[in-house]
Write a protein that holds these residues in place. Structure first.
Motif, PDB file in Angstrom:
ATOM      1  N   ASN A 104       0.818  -1.199   0.000  1.00  0.00           N
ATOM      2  CA  ASN A 104       0.000   0.000   0.000  1.00  0.00           C
ATOM      3  C   ASN A 104       0.859   1.259   0.000  1.00  0.00           C
ATOM      4  O   ASN A 104       2.053   1.248   0.246  1.00  0.00           O
ATOM      5  N   SER A 105       0.192   2.327  -0.307  1.00  0.00           N
ATOM      6  CA  SER A 105       0.881   3.569  -0.559  1.00  0.00           C
ATOM      7  C   SER A 105       1.665   4.058   0.648  1.00  0.00           C
ATOM      8  O   SER A 105       2.798   4.518   0.530  1.00  0.00           O
ATOM      9  N   SER A 106       1.065   3.947   1.824  1.00  0.00           N
ATOM     10  CA  SER A 106       1.750   4.525   2.972  1.00  0.00           C
ATOM     11  C   SER A 106       3.008   3.725   3.290  1.00  0.00           C
ATOM     12  O   SER A 106       4.033   4.271   3.663  1.00  0.00           O
ATOM     13  N   LYS A 107       2.938   2.417   3.070  1.00  0.00           N
ATOM     14  CA  LYS A 107       4.106   1.570   3.303  1.00  0.00           C
ATOM     15  C   LYS A 107       5.243   1.973   2.347  1.00  0.00           C
ATOM     16  O   LYS A 107       6.397   2.096   2.736  1.00  0.00           O
ATOM     17  N   LEU A 108       4.864   2.183   1.105  1.00  0.00           N
ATOM     18  CA  LEU A 108       5.854   2.520   0.089  1.00  0.00           C
ATOM     19  C   LEU A 108       6.477   3.884   0.373  1.00  0.00           C
ATOM     20  O   LEU A 108       7.674   4.092   0.265  1.00  0.00           O
ATOM     21  N   ARG A 109       5.619   4.812   0.763  1.00  0.00           N
ATOM     22  CA  ARG A 109       6.125   6.156   1.077  1.00  0.00           C
ATOM     23  C   ARG A 109       7.058   6.110   2.274  1.00  0.00           C
ATOM     24  O   ARG A 109       8.112   6.735   2.289  1.00  0.00           O
ATOM     25  N   GLN A 110       6.641   5.347   3.247  1.00  0.00           N
ATOM     26  CA  GLN A 110       7.440   5.234   4.467  1.00  0.00           C
ATOM     27  C   GLN A 110       8.811   4.630   4.141  1.00  0.00           C
ATOM     28  O   GLN A 110       9.831   5.110   4.609  1.00  0.00           O
ATOM     29  N   GLU A 111       8.808   3.600   3.315  1.00  0.00           N
ATOM     30  CA  GLU A 111      10.063   2.947   2.966  1.00  0.00           C
ATOM     31  C   GLU A 111      10.942   3.843   2.100  1.00  0.00           C
ATOM     32  O   GLU A 111      12.145   3.668   2.047  1.00  0.00           O
ATOM     33  N   SER A 112      10.301   4.751   1.353  1.00  0.00           N
ATOM     34  CA  SER A 112      11.074   5.612   0.454  1.00  0.00           C
ATOM     35  C   SER A 112      11.677   6.792   1.187  1.00  0.00           C
ATOM     36  O   SER A 112      12.458   7.544   0.635  1.00  0.00           O
ATOM     37  N   ARG A 113      11.280   6.964   2.434  1.00  0.00           N
ATOM     38  CA  ARG A 113      11.744   8.139   3.185  1.00  0.00           C
ATOM     39  C   ARG A 113      13.205   8.017   3.550  1.00  0.00           C
ATOM     40  O   ARG A 113      13.656   6.968   3.977  1.00  0.00           O
ATOM     41  N   THR A 114      13.883   9.092   3.387  1.00  0.00           N
ATOM     42  CA  THR A 114      15.292   9.111   3.739  1.00  0.00           C
ATOM     43  C   THR A 114      15.442   9.142   5.260  1.00  0.00           C
ATOM     44  O   THR A 114      14.580   9.663   5.964  1.00  0.00           O
ATOM     45  N   ASP A 115      16.536   8.581   5.757  1.00  0.00           N
ATOM     46  CA  ASP A 115      16.746   8.713   7.197  1.00  0.00           C
ATOM     47  C   ASP A 115      17.558   9.975   7.502  1.00  0.00           C
ATOM     48  O   ASP A 115      17.879  10.258   8.649  1.00  0.00           O
ATOM     49  N   LYS A 116      17.908  10.718   6.438  1.00  0.00           N
ATOM     50  CA  LYS A 116      18.609  11.997   6.667  1.00  0.00           C
ATOM     51  C   LYS A 116      17.864  13.122   5.968  1.00  0.00           C
ATOM     52  O   LYS A 116      18.304  13.640   4.938  1.00  0.00           O
ATOM     53  N   PRO A 117      16.690  13.509   6.491  1.00  0.00           N
ATOM     54  CA  PRO A 117      15.939  14.559   5.798  1.00  0.00           C
ATOM     55  C   PRO A 117      16.695  15.879   5.838  1.00  0.00           C
ATOM     56  O   PRO A 117      17.326  16.218   6.838  1.00  0.00           O
ATOM     57  N   ARG A 118      16.645  16.579   4.725  1.00  0.00           N
ATOM     58  CA  ARG A 118      17.338  17.864   4.646  1.00  0.00           C
ATOM     59  C   ARG A 118      16.365  18.952   4.234  1.00  0.00           C
ATOM     60  O   ARG A 118      15.287  18.680   3.723  1.00  0.00           O
ATOM     61  N   LYS A 119      16.804  20.173   4.461  1.00  0.00           N
ATOM     62  CA  LYS A 119      15.983  21.305   4.061  1.00  0.00           C
ATOM     63  C   LYS A 119      16.495  21.765   2.696  1.00  0.00           C
ATOM     64  O   LYS A 119      17.650  22.189   2.573  1.00  0.00           O
ATOM     65  N   ILE A 120      15.658  21.643   1.705  1.00  0.00           N
ATOM     66  CA  ILE A 120      16.117  21.913   0.345  1.00  0.00           C
ATOM     67  C   ILE A 120      15.275  23.014  -0.297  1.00  0.00           C
ATOM     68  O   ILE A 120      14.049  22.901  -0.380  1.00  0.00           O
ATOM     69  N   VAL A 121      15.939  24.068  -0.720  1.00  0.00           N
ATOM     70  CA  VAL A 121      15.235  25.135  -1.439  1.00  0.00           C
ATOM     71  C   VAL A 121      15.294  24.811  -2.921  1.00  0.00           C
ATOM     72  O   VAL A 121      16.366  24.494  -3.447  1.00  0.00           O
ATOM     73  N   ILE A 122      14.155  24.856  -3.572  1.00  0.00           N
ATOM     74  CA  ILE A 122      14.180  24.712  -5.030  1.00  0.00           C
ATOM     75  C   ILE A 122      13.761  26.047  -5.632  1.00  0.00           C
ATOM     76  O   ILE A 122      12.668  26.549  -5.381  1.00  0.00           O
ATOM     77  N   ASP A 123      14.669  26.606  -6.392  1.00  0.00           N
ATOM     78  CA  ASP A 123      14.486  27.912  -7.027  1.00  0.00           C
ATOM     79  C   ASP A 123      14.111  27.592  -8.468  1.00  0.00           C
ATOM     80  O   ASP A 123      14.961  27.151  -9.245  1.00  0.00           O
ATOM     81  N   PHE A 124      12.842  27.708  -8.780  1.00  0.00           N
ATOM     82  CA  PHE A 124      12.437  27.291 -10.125  1.00  0.00           C
ATOM     83  C   PHE A 124      11.328  28.155 -10.697  1.00  0.00           C
ATOM     84  O   PHE A 124      10.758  28.985  -9.999  1.00  0.00           O
ATOM     85  N   SER A 125      11.085  27.956 -11.959  1.00  0.00           N
ATOM     86  CA  SER A 125      10.146  28.725 -12.779  1.00  0.00           C
ATOM     87  C   SER A 125      10.718  30.121 -13.005  1.00  0.00           C
ATOM     88  O   SER A 125      11.194  30.429 -14.088  1.00  0.00           O
TER      89      SER A 125
END
Ligand code: ARG
Length: 581
Positions: A104-125
């Motif tokens: 299921n989706s939540s399992k997949l999302r959970q497994e895809s989560r990094t164990d080192k979350p970072r703060k990332i600015v995306i400057d786009f458009s």
């Protein structure tokens, strides 16, 4: 042995552990596990050959010793190939358990989560105000949005910042033209942004022809920059008109921003930058301008990075320096990703080198700076895309044409469909096609914008992916079962088409990793295309609703997981799917 989400990392771990128990292998042994050519197996570990050579060993013997040191597992079989590669063929029970587990989706999302979350600015458009968005802006918008979704999916904290070009020389010309023509900005007609753009064009030709006009326009700009209330008020209105036209496009594309600070936001933040860079001897005064040279660099030793013009005005480079500082101080950004045209590569390279020296001098950690650049969209004549009269193609016209064309497709296929449903489908198909035409190519390449090709039902196109999704939905409608409700089965992927599809499914985490590492959405796009193709051949070869319940349930499970990954993948790319097509 556990069933890991990312099997390639797991195999990597297993091999490294085996190596540590293995005679003749030192700590610097570096095996690399990668997806294998199908003929050899699922995964292959390399690195034996070079290590054996370095240490004067026989590579096949070395591989055999490593295999002997591997733990017993009924999840894979190993063999040695060529000069000491180790092949892994995964067992049917592994395939089954993997697809069963990451359902299921939540399992997949959970497994895809990094164990080192970072703060990332995306400057786009980041379009320039006072002009309409042209086709050139679509790439930054689409690529930036999909990277934002990709990184969010993996649990990073993403800040989306639309770095508008809202403080440039264009305003001098525009203000001059507005005043000369006594234009009221409250009364610009049905398409205000187009009227502004015409005025700007008119102003440009005046200033080109007549030096007096040019100096008037410059004066208007200086007045604006010095805070003249009348000009500021006009500028504010122009910004509002521009933003509302940008927003209608963003809304259509499902793109959103957390901030739209733009260059103007930094106009009072540039003085300290000059001071600091001067203090650290990073910039020098050259012919009245403040510039940075990078002596260690082949080109930038001579090619200056101008951070203050000789007339004292700040520029694009200055605001970008102030922007890095702001994002670091205010947001604590770990990384900043800039999505722009490849023609800005020098600018960003110079910016990054300058920031590096600046922060090193101040002894602070610099955020990781990444320039995600892209090539040009070409017309069918292989030149940068233009309208017939040589003007840049307006993005809104292009998106409208996309949905119009898709609408014809939908009506042709289902003439009796209700109009509201036709429109709903046409929007998903048309916009999906434009988006995917972009995202399915390596972003660093130019690509030819060809309607027929991007809207085709066959080939690496959005409609093809959407069709695969719709087809799976219809299988479940007919089977009268929900994709998440499939009972366990004792039949594992056995036939070639079952195994091939299962194998494709479990490469998802690896593809996600590669897409993230290179910040190139086409890796994910290519994977979805292969998955859809694999599904199609599975479905052609294997009847799903068979007598044998065990076989039926396994096949339904394969359908369900394909659907699931297709939906997650297209969502990351920003392509909407349909239940019926
Ligand atoms: N406004 C610029 C353009 O249209 C793009 C800005 C990109 N972002 C930045 N921080 N320089 O080319």
């Amino acid at each position: 042995m556990k069933i890991e989400f990312d099997i390639s990392s797991e195999l990597d771990k297993v091999i490294r552990e085996a190596a540590s128990n293995c005679e003749g292998l030192r700590d610097d042994f570096d095996p690399q596990v990668r997806q294998a050519d199908e003929r050899f197996g699922d995964f292959q570990a390399n690195g034996m050959l070079s290590y054996a050579k370095q240490t004067g060993q026989n590579p096949r013997e070395l591989a055999q010793r490593l295999i002997d040191a591997l733990p017993e597992s009924n999840f894979w079989e190993t063999s040695i190939a060529g000069p000491g590669f180790i092949n892994f063929v995964l067992s049917s029970s592994f395939y089954y358990k993997w697809i069963e587990k990451f359902g299921n989706s939540s399992k997949l999302r959970q497994e895809s989560r990094t164990d080192k979350p970072r703060k990332i600015v995306i400057d786009f458009s980041s379009p320039n105000t006072a002009k309409q968005m042209h086709v050139g802006h679509i790439r930054s918008t689409i690529i930036g949005e999909s990277l934002a979704r990709l990184l969010e999916f993996q649990g990073h904290e993403v800040i989306r910042d639309n770095h508008l070009g809202d403080w440039g020389t264009q305003f001098g010309i525009l203000l001059y033209a507005i005043k000369r023509e006594h234009i009221s900005l409250d009364d610009l007609g049905p398409d205000p942004i187009a009227s502004l753009e015409n005025l700007y064009r008119q102003g440009t030709s005046w200033t080109k022809e007549d030096p007096v006009c040019l100096s008037q326009a410059r004066k208007e700009l200086v007045k604006l920059q010095n805070g003249d209330p009348e000009n500021l008020n006009l500028w504010e209105k122009i910004r509002e008109i521009s933003m509302s036209s940008f927003h209608s496009i963003y809304k259509m594309l499902g793109v959103h921003f957390d901030h739209s600070y733009g260059e103007s936001f930094y106009r009072d933040k540039v003085e300290p930058i000059y001071e600091k860079l001067l203090k650290h001897n990073i910039c020098i005064i050259d012919e009245g301008a403040l510039v940075v040279f990078h002596p260690e660099h082949k080109r930038f030793a001579k090619q200056p990075f101008i951070i203050r013009k000789s007339d004292g005005a700040s520029n694009y480079a200055t605001t970008d320096l102030a922007t890095v500082e702001f994002r670091k101080k205010e947001w604590n950004a770990d990384q900043i990703i800039y999505v722009t045209d490849g023609r800005q590569r020098d600018h960003f390279e110079q910016l990054f080198l300058t920031v590096k020296k600046w922060y090193a001098a101040e002894n602070v950690d610099s955020p990781t700076l990444s320039h995600v650049w892209f090539g040009t969209i070409l017309g069918e004549d292989n030149k940068a895309i233009k309208t017939r009269d040589g003007q840049p193609v307006k993005l809104i016209d292009l998106l409208t044409e996309a949905t119009d064309r898709a609408q014809n497709m939908v009506i042709e296929k289902k003439p009796d469909l209700e109009l509201s449903e036709v429109k709903k489908r046409a929007k998903k198909i048309g916009l999906g096609a434009v988006r995917y035409a972009d995202l399915s190519q390596d972003r660093t390449l130019d690509y030819v914008f060809a309607w027929e090709k991007m809207l085709a039902m066959q080939g690496n196109t959005a409609p093809y992916l959407q069709y695969a999704v719709a087809r799976i939905h219809s299988i479940f409608r007919k089977a009268e079962i929900e994709p998440l409700d499939i009972p366990p089965t004792s039949y594992f992927p056995t036939s070639e088409s079952e195994r091939k599809l299962a194998r494709k499914l479990l490469f998802f985490p690896i593809v996600l990793k590669q897409t993230t590492k290179e910040l190139k959405p086409h890796f994910l796009g290519g994977y979805l295309y292969e998955l859809a193709t694999e599904f199609s051949s599975f479905y052609n070869q294997s009847k799903v609703m068979v007598e044998d319940k065990n076989i039926m349930h396994l096949r339904l499970l394969l359908c369900a997981r394909t659907l699931h990954l297709m939906e997650i993948g297209t969502e990351i790319l920003g392509i909407e799917t349909l239940e019926e097509m």
